[in-house]
Design an enzyme around this catalytic site. Structure first.
Site: not given
Length: 315
Positions: A14-15, A19-20, A39, A48, A142
């Site tokens: 999720g970079g 936040l990533g 991906r 991205k 979670k």
């Protein structure tokens, strides 16, 4: 499992997210050999792709893998010592928390990961067993991931970072607003319940400090900087001081907040429920945290951004 050293290899999943991307930068800044999973099917998402290329130019390694391809996940986590997941848990974007169950399976099979930090970074879900519907789904999911991690005996650190400054401070703690008004503010309840507000870059910095710290192994790390534990009224007061002007204030009762919330769609209701627990019930400040679990005490060398400093950027 023992402690890690400063050259720990880190995989961020999720970079390219909100936040990533900060976690990737913090990992690189800390000198870690940093891997960023993406991906295979990015399509034509130019922003991205450009962000991934910028990571590569800064020294990160790009790793192609998919939650739909178990072998690719195993191969990806096999490259590193630490896995940090920052996939979205926000319903107005894409709620993907349970995808991490596939990641848990891959980490268990690989057998080499010394620390896993799942996508948490908000309210501690273990303290939200009585949370309201529909927002409790975030905490419930979670906790499902936590149980899977612990049942698989995977070493972990959970990071509870409370309120992202960009969302809460930018809107003076008002849902649906991320820029502070110079005229009017709606106070939730009497505006006196205290929250905890953390600059997203500081969240990333503290997280990377924790990954190789034996004191945070198999524990929850709470990020609660003392100067940033403030009520909505206090936040508004700081903003008023910055702009040299008093805002017109309206009070929104608990009953009126809940009535208005019920008129929203499901995704909005989830987010509003979280505001309710923070701003009406004070869920972030109604418990004590041991000093050895609070980030600003563990890592005094990190100079965190105060609320007063953060709000100056909007003046």
């Amino acid at each position: 499992m023992g402690s890690l050293n400063e050259s720990s290899k880190v995989l961020v999943i999720g970079g390219t997210g909100y936040l990533g991307k900060r976690l990737v930068k913090a990992s690189l800044d800390a000198g870690h050999d940093t891997y960023v999973m993406h991906r295979p099917e990015i399509g034509v998402d130019i922003e991205k792709v450009q962000l991934l290329l910028s990571f590569k130019m800064q020294g990160a390694h790009l790793v192609s893998a998919s939650f739909d391809d178990h072998r690719s996940l195993v191969d990806a986590v096999s490259l590193v010592d630490v896995v940090i997941c920052a996939i979205s848990g926000v319903h107005i974007r894409s709620h993907q928390i349970l995808l991490q169950l596939k990641l848990v399976q891959a980490i268990k099979e690989a057998g080499n990961v010394k620390r896993f930090l799942p996508s948490e970074f908000g309210t501690d879900p273990a303290r939200m067993g009585d949370a309201m519907e529909p927002g409790r789904v975030t905490f419930d999911d979670k906790m499902v991931v936590r149980r899977a991690i612990e049942e698989a005996a995977i070493p972990f650190t959970y990071v509870s970072a409370n309120c992202f400054a960009g969302y809460f401070l930018g809107g003076l703690c008002q849902p649906g607003s991320i820029l502070p008004s110079r005229d009017h503010v709606t106070l939730l309840g009497d505006g006196n319940q205290k929250g905890v507000y953390v600059d997203e870059n500081d969240i990333a910095a503290y997280t990377l400090k924790a990954i190789d710290d034996p004191r945070t192994l198999n524990k929850t790390l709470y990020i609660k900087p003392p100067k940033n534990i403030l009520s909505q009224r206090q936040v508004v007061g700081i903003w008023e001081k910055h702009i040299g002007k008093q805002l017109h204030k309206t009070l929104l009762s608990e009953q009126d907040f809940l009535a208005a919330m019920k008129e929203q769609d499901y995704a909005e209701q989830v987010g509003l429920t979280h505001y309710y627990h923070v701003c009406y019930e004070g869920c972030l400040t109604n418990f004590e945290v041991e000093q050895d679990q609070e980030a600003s005490k563990l890592y005094p060398d990190v100079r965190y951004t105060t609320v007063e400093e953060y709000l100056k950027r909007y003046v």
